[in-house]
Design a protein around this motif. Structure first.
Motif, PDB file in Angstrom:
ATOM      1  N   ALA A 171      24.530  40.356  37.079  1.00 36.68           N
ATOM      2  CA  ALA A 171      24.778  39.976  38.468  1.00 36.68           C
ATOM      3  C   ALA A 171      25.628  38.713  38.496  1.00 36.68           C
ATOM      4  O   ALA A 171      25.395  37.777  37.723  1.00 36.68           O
ATOM      5  CB  ALA A 171      23.459  39.740  39.201  1.00 36.68           C
ATOM      6  N   TYR A 172      26.597  38.706  39.409  1.00 37.62           N
ATOM      7  CA  TYR A 172      27.535  37.589  39.539  1.00 37.62           C
ATOM      8  C   TYR A 172      27.425  37.045  40.959  1.00 37.62           C
ATOM      9  O   TYR A 172      27.887  37.692  41.912  1.00 37.62           O
ATOM     10  CB  TYR A 172      28.963  38.059  39.250  1.00 37.62           C
ATOM     11  CG  TYR A 172      29.128  38.716  37.892  1.00 37.62           C
ATOM     12  CD1 TYR A 172      29.602  38.012  36.806  1.00 37.62           C
ATOM     13  CD2 TYR A 172      28.768  40.060  37.706  1.00 37.62           C
ATOM     14  CE1 TYR A 172      29.735  38.613  35.553  1.00 37.62           C
ATOM     15  CE2 TYR A 172      28.901  40.667  36.463  1.00 37.62           C
ATOM     16  CZ  TYR A 172      29.376  39.945  35.391  1.00 37.62           C
ATOM     17  OH  TYR A 172      29.503  40.538  34.165  1.00 37.62           O
ATOM     18  N   PRO A 173      26.811  35.882  41.161  1.00 37.98           N
ATOM     19  CA  PRO A 173      26.629  35.351  42.520  1.00 37.98           C
ATOM     20  C   PRO A 173      27.961  35.080  43.215  1.00 37.98           C
ATOM     21  O   PRO A 173      28.887  34.508  42.626  1.00 37.98           O
ATOM     22  CB  PRO A 173      25.848  34.059  42.297  1.00 37.98           C
ATOM     23  CG  PRO A 173      25.142  34.268  40.978  1.00 37.98           C
ATOM     24  CD  PRO A 173      26.114  35.055  40.154  1.00 37.98           C
ATOM     25  N   GLN A 174      28.020  35.468  44.472  1.00 36.32           N
ATOM     26  CA  GLN A 174      29.224  35.239  45.267  1.00 36.32           C
ATOM     27  C   GLN A 174      29.536  33.754  45.376  1.00 36.32           C
ATOM     28  O   GLN A 174      30.703  33.359  45.337  1.00 36.32           O
ATOM     29  CB  GLN A 174      29.056  35.864  46.660  1.00 36.32           C
ATOM     30  CG  GLN A 174      30.234  35.682  47.599  1.00 36.32           C
ATOM     31  CD  GLN A 174      30.155  34.409  48.441  1.00 36.32           C
ATOM     32  OE1 GLN A 174      29.072  33.817  48.575  1.00 36.32           O
ATOM     33  NE2 GLN A 174      31.279  33.992  49.004  1.00 36.32           N
ATOM     34  N   TYR A 175      28.488  32.902  45.500  1.00 38.41           N
ATOM     35  CA  TYR A 175      28.752  31.482  45.695  1.00 38.41           C
ATOM     36  C   TYR A 175      29.370  30.826  44.467  1.00 38.41           C
ATOM     37  O   TYR A 175      29.959  29.749  44.565  1.00 38.41           O
ATOM     38  CB  TYR A 175      27.489  30.747  46.157  1.00 38.41           C
ATOM     39  CG  TYR A 175      26.435  30.479  45.097  1.00 38.41           C
ATOM     40  CD1 TYR A 175      26.653  29.556  44.072  1.00 38.41           C
ATOM     41  CD2 TYR A 175      25.208  31.119  45.138  1.00 38.41           C
ATOM     42  CE1 TYR A 175      25.693  29.300  43.117  1.00 38.41           C
ATOM     43  CE2 TYR A 175      24.232  30.868  44.192  1.00 38.41           C
ATOM     44  CZ  TYR A 175      24.483  29.949  43.181  1.00 38.41           C
ATOM     45  OH  TYR A 175      23.519  29.704  42.236  1.00 38.41           O
ATOM     46  N   THR A 176      29.254  31.467  43.307  1.00 39.94           N
ATOM     47  CA  THR A 176      29.940  30.968  42.108  1.00 39.94           C
ATOM     48  C   THR A 176      31.360  31.527  42.027  1.00 39.94           C
ATOM     49  O   THR A 176      32.322  30.790  41.795  1.00 39.94           O
ATOM     50  CB  THR A 176      29.156  31.349  40.843  1.00 39.94           C
ATOM     51  OG1 THR A 176      27.841  30.799  40.913  1.00 39.94           O
ATOM     52  CG2 THR A 176      29.846  30.809  39.597  1.00 39.94           C
ATOM     53  N   LEU A 177      31.502  32.830  42.259  1.00 42.12           N
ATOM     54  CA  LEU A 177      32.831  33.426  42.157  1.00 42.12           C
ATOM     55  C   LEU A 177      33.782  32.948  43.244  1.00 42.12           C
ATOM     56  O   LEU A 177      35.004  33.025  43.066  1.00 42.12           O
ATOM     57  CB  LEU A 177      32.744  34.958  42.163  1.00 42.12           C
ATOM     58  CG  LEU A 177      32.805  35.568  40.749  1.00 42.12           C
ATOM     59  CD1 LEU A 177      31.539  35.247  39.979  1.00 42.12           C
ATOM     60  CD2 LEU A 177      33.044  37.053  40.804  1.00 42.12           C
ATOM     61  N   VAL A 178      33.257  32.438  44.359  1.00 39.49           N
ATOM     62  CA  VAL A 178      34.160  31.947  45.402  1.00 39.49           C
ATOM     63  C   VAL A 178      35.026  30.809  44.887  1.00 39.49           C
ATOM     64  O   VAL A 178      36.127  30.570  45.389  1.00 39.49           O
ATOM     65  CB  VAL A 178      33.364  31.514  46.660  1.00 39.49           C
ATOM     66  CG1 VAL A 178      32.660  30.183  46.444  1.00 39.49           C
ATOM     67  CG2 VAL A 178      34.267  31.437  47.886  1.00 39.49           C
ATOM     68  N   TRP A 179      34.569  30.103  43.843  1.00 38.40           N
ATOM     69  CA  TRP A 179      35.329  29.003  43.253  1.00 38.40           C
ATOM     70  C   TRP A 179      36.198  29.440  42.068  1.00 38.40           C
ATOM     71  O   TRP A 179      36.998  28.651  41.565  1.00 38.40           O
ATOM     72  CB  TRP A 179      34.379  27.911  42.777  1.00 38.40           C
ATOM     73  CG  TRP A 179      33.643  27.235  43.883  1.00 38.40           C
ATOM     74  CD1 TRP A 179      32.370  27.495  44.308  1.00 38.40           C
ATOM     75  CD2 TRP A 179      34.132  26.185  44.724  1.00 38.40           C
ATOM     76  NE1 TRP A 179      32.031  26.671  45.359  1.00 38.40           N
ATOM     77  CE2 TRP A 179      33.100  25.854  45.639  1.00 38.40           C
ATOM     78  CE3 TRP A 179      35.337  25.495  44.800  1.00 38.40           C
ATOM     79  CZ2 TRP A 179      33.239  24.877  46.601  1.00 38.40           C
ATOM     80  CZ3 TRP A 179      35.478  24.501  45.766  1.00 38.40           C
ATOM     81  CH2 TRP A 179      34.435  24.200  46.659  1.00 38.40           C
ATOM     82  N   HIS A 180      36.030  30.675  41.596  1.00 34.48           N
ATOM     83  CA  HIS A 180      36.725  31.095  40.379  1.00 34.48           C
ATOM     84  C   HIS A 180      37.444  32.442  40.505  1.00 34.48           C
ATOM     85  O   HIS A 180      38.429  32.664  39.816  1.00 34.48           O
ATOM     86  CB  HIS A 180      35.730  31.163  39.213  1.00 34.48           C
ATOM     87  CG  HIS A 180      35.126  29.845  38.874  1.00 34.48           C
ATOM     88  ND1 HIS A 180      35.773  28.890  38.121  1.00 34.48           N
ATOM     89  CD2 HIS A 180      33.920  29.303  39.219  1.00 34.48           C
ATOM     90  CE1 HIS A 180      35.004  27.813  38.008  1.00 34.48           C
ATOM     91  NE2 HIS A 180      33.870  28.041  38.657  1.00 34.48           N
ATOM     92  N   GLU A 181      36.896  33.347  41.304  1.00 33.32           N
ATOM     93  CA  GLU A 181      37.496  34.633  41.631  1.00 33.32           C
ATOM     94  C   GLU A 181      37.506  35.657  40.501  1.00 33.32           C
ATOM     95  O   GLU A 181      37.501  36.853  40.761  1.00 33.32           O
ATOM     96  CB  GLU A 181      38.913  34.458  42.189  1.00 33.32           C
ATOM     97  CG  GLU A 181      38.928  33.574  43.410  1.00 33.32           C
ATOM     98  CD  GLU A 181      40.224  33.635  44.173  1.00 33.32           C
ATOM     99  OE1 GLU A 181      41.148  34.350  43.758  1.00 33.32           O
ATOM    100  OE2 GLU A 181      40.317  32.953  45.204  1.00 33.32           O
ATOM    101  N   ILE A 182      37.527  35.219  39.256  1.00 29.65           N
ATOM    102  CA  ILE A 182      37.568  36.155  38.128  1.00 29.65           C
ATOM    103  C   ILE A 182      36.624  35.687  37.034  1.00 29.65           C
ATOM    104  O   ILE A 182      36.600  34.491  36.683  1.00 29.65           O
ATOM    105  CB  ILE A 182      38.997  36.279  37.557  1.00 29.65           C
ATOM    106  CG1 ILE A 182      39.952  36.884  38.591  1.00 29.65           C
ATOM    107  CG2 ILE A 182      39.003  37.128  36.281  1.00 29.65           C
ATOM    108  CD1 ILE A 182      41.410  36.905  38.152  1.00 29.65           C
ATOM    109  N   VAL A 183      35.823  36.613  36.516  1.00 33.89           N
ATOM    110  CA  VAL A 183      35.010  36.361  35.325  1.00 33.89           C
ATOM    111  C   VAL A 183      35.461  37.337  34.249  1.00 33.89           C
ATOM    112  O   VAL A 183      35.399  38.560  34.429  1.00 33.89           O
ATOM    113  CB  VAL A 183      33.510  36.568  35.599  1.00 33.89           C
ATOM    114  CG1 VAL A 183      32.703  36.296  34.325  1.00 33.89           C
ATOM    115  CG2 VAL A 183      33.028  35.666  36.731  1.00 33.89           C
ATOM    116  N   ASN A 184      35.945  36.817  33.127  1.00 37.83           N
ATOM    117  CA  ASN A 184      36.258  37.645  31.962  1.00 37.83           C
ATOM    118  C   ASN A 184      34.998  37.737  31.116  1.00 37.83           C
ATOM    119  O   ASN A 184      34.492  36.721  30.627  1.00 37.83           O
ATOM    120  CB  ASN A 184      37.415  37.027  31.171  1.00 37.83           C
ATOM    121  CG  ASN A 184      38.736  37.130  31.918  1.00 37.83           C
ATOM    122  OD1 ASN A 184      39.233  38.224  32.169  1.00 37.83           O
ATOM    123  ND2 ASN A 184      39.303  35.985  32.294  1.00 37.83           N
TER     124      ASN A 184
END
Length: 366
Positions: A116-129
């Motif tokens: 699971a990838y929290p939206q509140y974290t990805l909002v600052w990064h947009e991409i997780v490799n």
């Protein structure tokens, strides 16, 4: 109605004026700087190959030249919004302190492994490799269009180019620096121009819902290697919904507009050789099973109440599909909503303005 791809006079910074100075320099949301990625790098240290591509046929409403002409920038340049390249995870019973049960997460399950990838974290990064189920993947999110999508990346990594088209994140791969608009999954500049990325399903749901269905899930932590105000979304909030996610304003004019639904109404969109389709998510919640056609081929979208999501299926033989007390009955036999004996399509949540902007010929199933 087609519109010119110019800004609508509302700058991103005016909307995000309450963000801190640190936040403004690191804002997620498809920002960029002119002059970046105008050509392909010949850096001898670059990865020789980009991500794997697949032979597929999607509706193309615009030429590649038109898409390139429509790219905009308004902020940090290439990698100015840093992807997470060494993601760290916690078990479901030790989630990040900022993560609440009703917060959105983007769930992935591949080869028996769930994350699971929290939206509140990805909002600052947009991409997780990342690597999930032994597969090298990129989990991607664009705040301005409300789209979370997954792509196989092979030996390459995906990064944030600093450009946007139709308000949507334009990714680049670090192997060839090809541009890839997220929703389109199409290379529009660079060695992979005209080719498509291979996708996998990403589920937009909440933390409580995801860990209930996948108790062994891992969850992305805030140990990203970057200092950000995690838990403080610069665009507003989803739990409860407010700010950019709630109002009907866009920062940039869509490529095309349609007023059948509010601009940011959530639809589940899918596209393939038959065309593009959209199902309003509120309609799906109410009806559970929504049927329609594309190019005279029957399709059915079914609701998964446990995850508050929907799955799109191609139904060329016109099989009977009905909801029945938490299961879906196909020609008399019961199945889970994510496992019908039909051809499953990649479908994902999107804001209506963004989906229609890219696919103005889209067919709405209600």
């Amino acid at each position: 109605m087609r519109d010119s791809p110019t800004t609508n006079g509302c700058s991103r910074r005016s909307v995000l004026g309450s963000a801190t100075a640190v936040g403004l320099t690191a804002l997620a949301g498809c920002l960029g700087t002119p002059g970046i990625l105008d050509g392909v790098t010949d850096d001898e240290n670059a990865v020789a190959e980009g991500p794997p591509t697949v032979d597929r046929s999607f509706p193309q409403e615009y030429t590649i030249e038109e898409l390139n002409d429509a790219n905009l920038s308004d902020g940090p340049g290439q990698d100015g919004i840093p992807s997470i390249d060494d993601p760290q995870f916690a078990p479901s019973d030790e989630p990040p302190a900022n993560l609440e049960g009703g917060d959105p997460v983007f769930g992935v399950e591949l080869n028996g492994e769930a994350k699971a990838y929290p939206q509140y974290t990805l909002v600052w990064h947009e991409i997780v490799n990342d690597v999930v189920g032994g597969e090298s993947v990129a989990v991607t999110y664009c705040p301005l269009t409300g789209t979370a999508q997954g792509f196989y990346r092979g030996e390459s990594e995906l990064g944030v180019s600093g450009r946007l088209i139709n308000s949507n994140l334009v990714m680049f791969d670090r192997g060839t620096e090809t541009w890839w608009p997220q929703i389109l999954a199409l290379g529009i500049r660079g060695p992979h121009e005209g080719e498509y990325l291979e996708e996998f399903q990403v589920v937009w749901t909440t933390w409580d819902r995801w860990r209930e269905q996948y108790p062994e899930t891992a969850v992305l932590t805030e140990d990203t290697g970057h200092i950000r105000n995690y838990g403080d979304d610069p665009y507003g909030e989803y739990n409860p919904r407010r700010g950019y996610y709630e109002n009907d304003n866009t920062l940039f004019a869509p490529l095309a507009t349609d007023d059948r639904f509010p601009m940011k109404a959530v639809v589940i969109g899918a596209r393939n050789a038959d065309g593009a389709m959209a199902v309003p998510k509120d309609t799906l919640r109410e009806r559970t099973v929504v049927e329609g056609t594309m190019s005279e081929t029957p399709y059915v979208t079914v609701y998964d109440e446990a995850l508050d999501t929907g799955y799109v299926y191609r139904n060329p033989d016109g099989k009977s599909v009905e909801a029945d007390e938490g299961t879906v009955v196909v020609d008399g036999d019961s199945y889970e909503s994510n496992a019908l004996p039909l051809e499953r399509e990649i479908g994902f949540d999107a804001m209506w303005f963004a989906w229609y902007g890219y696919y103005p010929s889209t067919v709405v199933h209600e």
